[in-house]
Structure formats: structure tokens, C-alpha cells
Design an enzyme around this catalytic site. Structure first.
Site, PDB file in Angstrom:
ATOM      1  N   TRP A   1     -37.167  38.890  -5.043  1.00  0.00           N
ATOM      2  CA  TRP A   1     -38.457  38.634  -5.698  1.00  0.00           C
ATOM      3  C   TRP A   1     -39.342  39.792  -5.242  1.00  0.00           C
ATOM      4  O   TRP A   1     -39.704  39.877  -4.072  1.00  0.00           O
ATOM      5  CB  TRP A   1     -39.021  37.281  -5.244  1.00  0.00           C
ATOM      6  CG  TRP A   1     -40.258  36.880  -5.980  1.00  0.00           C
ATOM      7  CD1 TRP A   1     -40.314  36.123  -7.109  1.00  0.00           C
ATOM      8  CD2 TRP A   1     -41.615  37.187  -5.630  1.00  0.00           C
ATOM      9  NE1 TRP A   1     -41.626  35.957  -7.492  1.00  0.00           N
ATOM     10  CE2 TRP A   1     -42.448  36.597  -6.612  1.00  0.00           C
ATOM     11  CE3 TRP A   1     -42.225  37.902  -4.600  1.00  0.00           C
ATOM     12  CZ2 TRP A   1     -43.840  36.697  -6.584  1.00  0.00           C
ATOM     13  CZ3 TRP A   1     -43.611  38.013  -4.569  1.00  0.00           C
ATOM     14  CH2 TRP A   1     -44.393  37.409  -5.559  1.00  0.00           C
TER      15      TRP A   1
ATOM     16  N   ASN B   1     -35.811  39.665   3.591  1.00  0.00           N
ATOM     17  CA  ASN B   1     -36.723  38.741   2.920  1.00  0.00           C
ATOM     18  C   ASN B   1     -38.019  38.772   3.707  1.00  0.00           C
ATOM     19  O   ASN B   1     -38.031  38.413   4.882  1.00  0.00           O
ATOM     20  CB  ASN B   1     -36.098  37.334   2.932  1.00  0.00           C
ATOM     21  CG  ASN B   1     -37.104  36.244   2.598  1.00  0.00           C
ATOM     22  OD1 ASN B   1     -38.060  36.478   1.860  1.00  0.00           O
ATOM     23  ND2 ASN B   1     -36.897  35.060   3.140  1.00  0.00           N
TER      24      ASN B   1
ATOM     25  N   HIS C   1     -68.751  20.570 -19.599  1.00  0.00           N
ATOM     26  CA  HIS C   1     -69.357  21.728 -18.929  1.00  0.00           C
ATOM     27  C   HIS C   1     -68.542  22.998 -19.178  1.00  0.00           C
ATOM     28  O   HIS C   1     -68.507  23.879 -18.318  1.00  0.00           O
ATOM     29  CB  HIS C   1     -69.503  21.451 -17.430  1.00  0.00           C
ATOM     30  CG  HIS C   1     -70.398  20.291 -17.152  1.00  0.00           C
ATOM     31  ND1 HIS C   1     -71.766  20.355 -17.254  1.00  0.00           N
ATOM     32  CD2 HIS C   1     -70.107  19.006 -16.818  1.00  0.00           C
ATOM     33  CE1 HIS C   1     -72.286  19.169 -16.972  1.00  0.00           C
ATOM     34  NE2 HIS C   1     -71.304  18.336 -16.712  1.00  0.00           N
TER      35      HIS C   1
END
Ligand code: G6P
Length: 614
Positions: free
Chosen positions: A75, A101, A510
């Protein structure tokens, strides 16, 4: 983020590593690579999923009979996902390879110094810097691989789980961890290192969870040694894994996410197992028992978490204030840890994490610990960092959750939080006996009621088909169902890439009401007994602007049936426990929409299951 696996033994390493990578792919899936050692070091890597690596390796037609190697699924943090930035990375001379990692935070000054000394880098990664750095130290000082790794890591700032192999010592694997998980598996004449136990369980149930600062070296002769960064020999305890192989397989479902959604009647029951008895009138958590007086007298509860776990924490704010009358705050772990929070010894801190490895949540725990608060972990992954770092806690017992979008862990977290609130409400004398027993009995009905909702999957799939082409979606809920609205919206955006927002019903006026038109599905969770009329008004306001209303209602609701475009009925339950039911149709809705849009539900783009970097 990133999965790593390594093998040293007598079997062919490549199939073991490849299968391991597939099991770890939930941790990252933008590129993958493998290094095999046979006297010679062979590195093969590819952008894309593990399946792309597999195709690439077979197209090369190399001999794959090695009995030692390591592999990585990435990743991306430093450097875009491409073949070059994929791991393993090697040293300048190509002798040493590393998988990693985490993030090496001070990689830039180290890289600069190495470049000044003539090193040439081919990737943009922090990891390649570490490979060169270790190799240089090793060569200059003529050190063993493990000693070079230890010395290099003493100069490194950051988070890492690494495995290093070296052509000069072809029968040795060295690993190390700091803030990223690494598990040693001890088989018969074979060893494994991995980010979690899933690649290991097929071969052995004997494991050692490495601690921060551990450096391990494993040799083919069958011995392993663990030293700390300051070179002290460690004697860790060997644990037995309580994990079965079928728990990490799809079990006949097309996706892990669907399996995990459908497991919830069982997983919620497991989370309650031995912790509640409505006939005898008690709810107890072993982890709270030893500190119950201290916890019950807390001036404040602070819950900290990220992602879906943060949504579970928001539900706890309602539960603890409503049922136990203890002021409660909920903090994103990433904000909490950096904003100099006021924490006193009278506070009770609860950290929630499915993986037990989320970097920000772990750092928040460490910070609160320094300030002397009592810290409770609500964690799924047994033996994970947060489970070990907290003073006490409860496992949620949901079993491995592999789909990147969290489902069963969420309902198990909420179940454990509900038990905590009931226990505290009773001990503090807030809940009258009869109401307490009524709540216990109601909580015990959750598993069967979840099963009834799951039986409506076809209807939910049909509704998914009706709104699958939307570009935006709004989720509304009030009270206990407001965090469920947030969670429903998160599920949809995570896996279907439809922009979705969750809002408290009243806040619609809102801002979000400006977005509503005939193309905008508005998913309203309208099961509350309190504020029912108000949520009915919200539905009318949406309809007046031609929005498409999908309402989650209590069985037998006749009023909303006439107003909404689609309704999904869920069984009646005591209001504090409605999130455990109302979230189920939202999980299924997101799943079906994502699938219809051709998305990869188990591995959504850019996400990872376990966010072990900041
Ligand atoms: C990632 C995952 C989410 C999860 C979050 C927190 O974003 O994709 O599913 O909720 O991390 O993870 P944790 O393991 O701490 O619960």
C-alpha cells in the site's frame, strides 16, 4: 498497510509465500513482489494485485525450487505504485534484499548521506534507503546481517516491520519490528515471519508476537534468536494460535464482506458469550471486573478510535451517558494524540480497534498511558499491539475480518460497549432492576433479530438496483441512529465510490437540503421511538424536494410506509440497541450497490484494512 511474509524451511517457498500474500492482500494491494534465495538472490515484482505478480512470475519461467524467500504486498506511501517501487528492494550491490511495512521518517537525511557517498537509488521509496544503509554498515564494519540490521535500526526513526535476506548468508532470515506487527511462526524444521498469523496457521499454531525493538535472526540449522535494539537477548513466550483455517476463507460466499455480514448473528452472540444472563440478571466483562470500582467512579470516559471503530465509539457516547450517566467524549485518535489533550488520572480511556494495529489509535493509547489514565482496549485481533499496550480490555471475538470495509467488527464492538454501559449502569445504581433486566433480555434477542433482517437481502438488493446510478447519497439519523447514518454513508463511499454523507436529521436543514433533488437518494433511519415525529418531518421535507427516500423503519410502521419510496423493516428492540439492527440493511445496501457498479468490494481502491502508518 502492506503485508509481509517470509519462509525458511524444507518446503518449496514460492507457493507458501504466494498463498501467504493472498491472505495478507487485505493490508494493501497496489503492487506485490517476491525474493527467493538459493545461493543466488532472485527478485520478481509487479504493479497490481498478487494475481498480477503470479502471472508475471509464471511468464518468466524461472526455476522456483527455492526453500527460502520473502514476499510483500504494498500500500504505497513513498512513491507511486509501479514495478520499481514495489518491494522487495535491494542494496546497491544487489546482495541484500528487504521488505518493509511502515515508514522510515528520517529516510531523507540518510538517503542524502548515502548519495553523497556514491549510492545510486532506483526507486522513490524509503525502504530502498534502508536496504543500502544496512548493506553499507554491514560491509564497512564486517558485521553479521542481524548485527548490521540492529545498528542501522538504531539510527532510524519511524515505524517498521522488516524482513532482510542476504546472499552472503544465504541460510538466514532477519526480521525486526517497531510499531508495525510481525509474527514468528515456529513449525517442524521451518519458520515463518508474517504481518499476521493468517499465512502461518496452515503450517503451525506456535507463534511468537515480536515486540517493538525486537530484531530476530533465524537460521536453517533450526535456531532463532531475538535481541532488542540495545542488544539484550530476549526470551519471549511461545503462544498457541486459536485460529482455524476456515475462519480465514470465504466459506462459499462470493466475497469476504458478504460472509462477514451474514456471520453477524453468530459473531454478535460470540461477543456476548458468558458476559450476560438475563435470567440471572447480570452483565459482566472480565476485563472490567478487576478495576470496576475505579471505572465506575471515573469522572469522564474518553473513547478514541479511527474509521468505523470511531462510529462504534460515537454510539458508546449515547450508551454511557444514557445508561450509566458518565460524561463521555469521543475523539479521533489522530486528533487526540496531537492536540495536547487534558487527561487526568480520573479519566477512563477506551481505545477501539478491530485490527489492534491502527497507528494513530496505538499512539493515542501510549499518550494516555503517559498521563496516568486507566486504558481499556476493545479489540478484535488477539495479541495485537493495542491489546497488549492497554491496561485491561475485552476482545470482541468477531473472528478474523478480512473485507476491508468493517461490518461484523462494528456490531461486535457496539455489543461489547452496550455490555459495558449496562454493567456500569448497574454498578453505579443508575438502572433500576426491572429496567436493567428488560435491557438484558432485549440485548439477548439481537442475534435472532439480525438473522431476520438478513433474510430480507433480496428486497435490499432490489432497492440497491434502484439507486445504483446515484452520484451522491445522504444518510440521516437521530440519537442512537446518528452514528449509524455516518457508518452507512462510510460503507457506501468506501466500496461503491458514491459520494455519501451522514447527518443528524435536524442538521439537514443547515446545508445538505440544498443538494436534494430527484436524483438524490436519502436513506433515513427512522426506527427511534424518541423524536419519531421529527424524523417523519425530515422525510416530508425530503419528499417536498423530490428526493428519493429509503427508510429503515420498525416493523409495522404504517406512517412512513406511506411517505417513503422504499422501506426496509427491522424488528423492534429497546432503543439503545437499535444501531445493532439498523446498520445491517445499510451494510447490505452498500454491498449490493458496489457489486452492481462493478467495484471490488473486498479490496476497494486506495484503502487498506489496517492503517499502520500515519
Ligand atoms: C481502516 C479500515 C476501516 C477501519 C479503520 C480503523 O480505515 O479500512 O475498516 O474501521 O481502518 O481500523 P481499526 O482496525 O483500528 O478498527
Amino acid at each position: 498497510m502492506c503485508g509481509i511474509v517470509a519462509y525458511l524451511g524444507n518446503k518449496q517457498a514460492y507457493p507458501i509465500l504466494l498463498e501467504g500474500l493472498k491472505r495478507l492482500e487485505y493490508r494493501g494491494y497496489d503492487s506485490a513482489g517476491v525474493a527467493l534465495m538459493n545461493g543466488e538472490l532472485s527478485i520478481m515484482k509487479k504493479q497490481g494485485k498478487v494475481a498480477d505478480l503470479e502471472k508475471h512470475v509464471s511468464s518468466l519461467g524461472h526455476d522456483l525450487n527455492h526453500t527460502m524467500g520473502m514476499a510483500h504486498t504494498r500500500w504505497a506511501t513513498h512513491g507511486i505504485p509501479n514495478d520499481i517501487n514495489a518491494h522487495p528492494h535491494s542494496s546497491g550491490d544487489g546482495n541484500l534484499a528487504i521488505i518493509h511495512n511502515g515508514i522510515i521518517e528520517n529516510y531523507a537525511p540518510i538517503k542524502k548521506a548515502l548519495v553523497d557517498r556514491g549510492h545510486i537509488f532506483s526507486s522513490d521509496t524509503d525502504t530502498e534507503v534502508l536496504a543500502h544503509f544496512i548493506q553499507e554498515i554491514k560491509e564497512k564494519e564486517n558485521l553479521s546481517l542481524e548485527e548490521a540490521v540492529r545498528r542501522a535500526l538504531n539510527k532510524v526513526i519511524g515505524a517498521y516491520a522488516i524482513v532482510v535476506i542476504d546472499k552472503d548468508e544465504p541460510n538466514k532470515i532477519v526480521g525486526a519490528r517497531m510499531s508495525s506487527p510481525l509474527v514468528l511462526g515456529i513449525g517442524d524444521d521451518e519458520y515463518f515471519l508474517a504481518s499476521d498469523a493468517s499465512p502461518i496457521i496452515k503450517y503451525t499454531n506456535k507463534v511468537i508476537y515480536l515486540e517493538d525493538g525486537d530484531v530476530i535472526s533465524i537460521t536453517r540449522e533450526g535456531n532463532y534468536q531475538i535481541r532488542s535494539l540495545d542488544n539484550t537477548v530476549q526470551n519471549p513466550k511461545v503462544s498457541e494460535l486459536d485460529l482455524k483455517i476456515d475462519e480465514i476463507e470465504k466459506g462459499g460466499y462470493p466475497h469476504y464482506m458478504l460472509k462477514e455480514i451474514f456471520q453477524q448473528p453468530t459473531t454478535i452472540a460470540e461477543s456476548m458469550g458468558g458476559r450476560i444472563n438475563s435470567h440471572e440478571g447480570w452483565a459482566v466483562l472480565g476485563g472490567m471486573k478487576q478495576n470496576i470500582n475505579r471505572i465506575a467512579q471515573s469522572e469522564r470516559i474518553i473513547l478514541t478510535a479511527c474509521g468505523t471503530s470511531w462510529h462504534a465509539a460515537l454510539i458508546a457516547e449515547y450508551l454511557f451517558e444514557d445508561l450509566a450517566r458518565i460524561p463521555t467524549e469521543v475523539e479521533y485518535a489522530s486528533e487526540f494524540r496531537y492536540r495536547n489533550p487534558i487527561i487526568s488520572q480520573d479519566d477512563f480511556i477506551i481505545a477501539l480497534s478491530q485490527s489492534g494495529e491502527t497507528a494513530d489509535t496505538l499512539a493515542a493509547v501510549k499518550l494516555a498511558k503517559e498521563k496516568g489514565a486507566l486504558i481499556y482496549g476493545i479489540v478484535n485481533a488477539i495479541g495485537s499491539s493495542i491489546a497488549r499496550e492497554t491496561d485491561c480490555g475485552s476482545y470482541i471475538h468477531a473472528g478474523p475480518e478480512i473485507g476491508v470495509a468493517s461490518t461484523k467488527a462494528f456490531t461486535s464492538q457496539v455489543t461489547v460497549l452496550a455490555l459495558m454501559a449496562l454493567y456500569l449502569g448497574k454498578v453505579r445504581g443508575i438502572l433500576q432492576e426491572s429496567y436493567f433486566r428488560q435491557l438484558l433480555a432485549s440485548l439477548e434477542t439481537v442475534p435472532s433479530k439480525v438473522a431476520r433482517i438478513l433474510a430480507k437481502d433480496d428486497k435490499i438488493k432490489y432497492i440497491a438496483g434502484e439507486i445504483r446510478n446515484a452520484s451522491n447519497a445522504l444518510y440521516l439519523g437521530r440519537g442512537y441512529n446518528f452514528p449509524v447514518a455516518l457508518e452507512g454513508a462510510l460503507k457506501l463511499k468506501e466500496i461503491s465510490y458514491i459520494h455519501a454523507e451522514g447527518y443528524p436529521g435536524a442538521e439537514m436543514k443547515h446545508g445538505p437540503i440544498a443538494l436534494i433533488d430527484m436524483y438524490m437518494p436519502v436513506i433515513v433511519i427512522a426506527t427511534n421511538k424518541s423524536a419519531y415525529e421529527k424524523i417523519v418531518s425530515n422525510i416530508q421535507e425530503v419528499k417536498a424536494r423530490k428526493g428519493v427516500v429509503i427508510a429503515i423503519v420498525t416493523e409495522g410502521d404504517e406512517i412512513i410506509k406511506d411517505l417513503a419510496d422504499y422501506i426496509i423493516e427491522i424488528p423492534e428492540i429497546e432503543e439503545p440497541f437499535t444501531p445493532l439492527l439498523s446498520v445491517i440493511p445499510l451494510q447490505l445496501l452498500a454491498y449490493h450497490i458496489a457489486l452492481m457498479r462493478g467495484c471490488n468490494v473486498d479490496q476497494p481502491r486506495n484503502l487498506a484494512k489496517s492503517v499502520t502508518v500515519e
